[in-house]
Design a protein around this motif. Sequence first.
Motif, short mmCIF file in Angstrom:
data_model
loop_
_atom_site.label_atom_id
_atom_site.label_comp_id
_atom_site.label_asym_id
_atom_site.label_seq_id
_atom_site.Cartn_x
_atom_site.Cartn_y
_atom_site.Cartn_z
N PRO A 44 40.61 89.44 8.39
CA PRO A 44 40.46 88.39 7.37
C PRO A 44 41.78 87.79 6.92
CG PRO A 44 39.21 90.35 6.75
CD PRO A 44 40.00 90.69 7.96
N THR A 45 42.85 88.55 7.02
CA THR A 45 44.17 88.05 6.63
C THR A 45 44.58 86.88 7.53
OG1 THR A 45 44.77 90.26 5.93
CG2 THR A 45 46.55 88.70 6.24
N PHE A 46 44.31 86.99 8.82
CA PHE A 46 44.66 85.91 9.72
C PHE A 46 43.76 84.69 9.51
CE2 PHE A 46 46.48 89.12 12.97
CZ PHE A 46 47.67 89.15 12.28
N THR A 47 42.52 84.93 9.14
CA THR A 47 41.63 83.81 8.82
C THR A 47 42.15 83.08 7.58
OG1 THR A 47 39.78 85.05 9.73
CG2 THR A 47 39.24 83.17 8.33
N PHE A 48 42.58 83.83 6.57
CA PHE A 48 43.18 83.22 5.38
C PHE A 48 44.44 82.45 5.75
CE2 PHE A 48 46.24 83.79 1.78
CZ PHE A 48 45.68 82.83 0.95
N PHE A 49 45.23 82.98 6.66
CA PHE A 49 46.44 82.31 7.13
C PHE A 49 46.11 80.95 7.75
CE2 PHE A 49 49.49 81.44 10.52
CZ PHE A 49 50.69 81.55 9.86
N VAL A 50 45.10 80.92 8.60
CA VAL A 50 44.72 79.66 9.26
C VAL A 50 44.20 78.66 8.23
CG1 VAL A 50 43.08 78.63 10.88
CG2 VAL A 50 44.27 80.72 11.49
N VAL A 51 43.38 79.12 7.30
CA VAL A 51 42.84 78.22 6.27
C VAL A 51 43.96 77.71 5.37
CG1 VAL A 51 41.33 78.13 4.24
CG2 VAL A 51 40.53 79.21 6.34
N ALA A 52 44.86 78.58 4.95
CA ALA A 52 45.96 78.17 4.07
C ALA A 52 46.86 77.15 4.76
CB ALA A 52 46.77 79.39 3.63
N ASN A 53 47.22 77.39 6.01
CA ASN A 53 48.06 76.45 6.73
C ASN A 53 47.34 75.13 6.97
OD1 ASN A 53 50.85 77.41 7.72
ND2 ASN A 53 49.55 79.21 7.88
N SER A 54 46.04 75.18 7.21
CA SER A 54 45.27 73.95 7.41
C SER A 54 45.20 73.13 6.12
CB SER A 54 43.86 74.28 7.90
OG SER A 54 43.92 74.98 9.11
N VAL A 55 44.97 73.80 5.00
CA VAL A 55 44.90 73.09 3.71
C VAL A 55 46.26 72.47 3.38
CG1 VAL A 55 44.67 73.47 1.22
CG2 VAL A 55 42.98 74.41 2.78
N VAL A 56 47.32 73.21 3.60
CA VAL A 56 48.66 72.70 3.30
C VAL A 56 49.01 71.53 4.22
CG1 VAL A 56 51.11 73.28 3.33
CG2 VAL A 56 49.48 74.82 2.26
N SER A 57 48.65 71.62 5.49
CA SER A 57 48.96 70.50 6.39
C SER A 57 48.12 69.27 6.04
CB SER A 57 48.78 70.91 7.85
OG SER A 57 47.47 71.29 8.13
N ALA A 58 46.88 69.46 5.60
CA ALA A 58 46.08 68.31 5.15
C ALA A 58 46.68 67.69 3.89
CB ALA A 58 44.63 68.75 4.88
N TYR A 59 47.15 68.52 2.98
CA TYR A 59 47.81 68.01 1.79
C TYR A 59 49.06 67.21 2.16
CZ TYR A 59 51.18 67.97 -1.99
OH TYR A 59 52.13 67.58 -2.88
N LEU A 60 49.85 67.74 3.08
CA LEU A 60 51.08 67.04 3.48
C LEU A 60 50.76 65.70 4.12
CD1 LEU A 60 53.12 70.06 4.83
CD2 LEU A 60 53.80 68.54 2.97
N LEU A 61 49.70 65.65 4.90
CA LEU A 61 49.30 64.38 5.51
C LEU A 61 48.85 63.38 4.45
CD1 LEU A 61 48.93 63.03 8.28
CD2 LEU A 61 46.55 63.79 8.19
N LEU A 62 48.13 63.88 3.44
CA LEU A 62 47.66 62.99 2.38
C LEU A 62 48.77 62.58 1.42
CD1 LEU A 62 44.22 64.65 1.56
CD2 LEU A 62 44.64 62.52 2.80
#
Length: 186
Positions: free
Chosen positions: A71-89
């Motif tokens: 689950p830690t790696f799943t959280f890692f993927v979600v956190a990086n995806s959310v942050v990259s979406a924020y950076l794009l926006l």
Amino acid sequence: MKAGGVEAGEVAKASAARYGINKGVAVLDFILRILAFVCTLGSAIAMGTTNETLPFFTQFIRFRARYDDLPTFTFFVVANSVVSAYLLLSLPLSVFHIMRSAAQNSRIVLVIFDTAMLALLTAGASASAAIVYLAHKGNTKANWFSICQQFNSFCERISGSLIGSFGGVVLFVVLILLSAIALSRR
């Protein structure tokens, strides 16, 4: 005879210099946001596509290692995806700061959201770093053995994605400091 006041030409020169510096800070902010976007998106993709399968005795019995097994790696993927979406926006707002470098309220909003995204990214990267350490070194007291001797490709990819994510953390710290500098110059 000299007057005690400041001449109009000196004020205009100081204002023009401040405008140029603020515009330079805004351009650097935009470039750092693009770099942080590349780091976080690359980390999310590298971790999200990581899997390795090893045969055991026969081809029908196999051991596999995937990022979503932990689950830690799943959280890692979600956190990086959310942050990259924020950076794009946040890129259009960064372009707005290049055009109007005197904008203050929008920069305060960016600092607040940048700080929240820094916390999310740091949490995901730090939690995953602990698991990656266990994968490489193991813990004999807890009877956890290192798996990186068997799953070499898996461990290389998760370690590489951590490097990209911590690179994003460093870029976020620099972004927050740049925004603080830009706000303090007003």
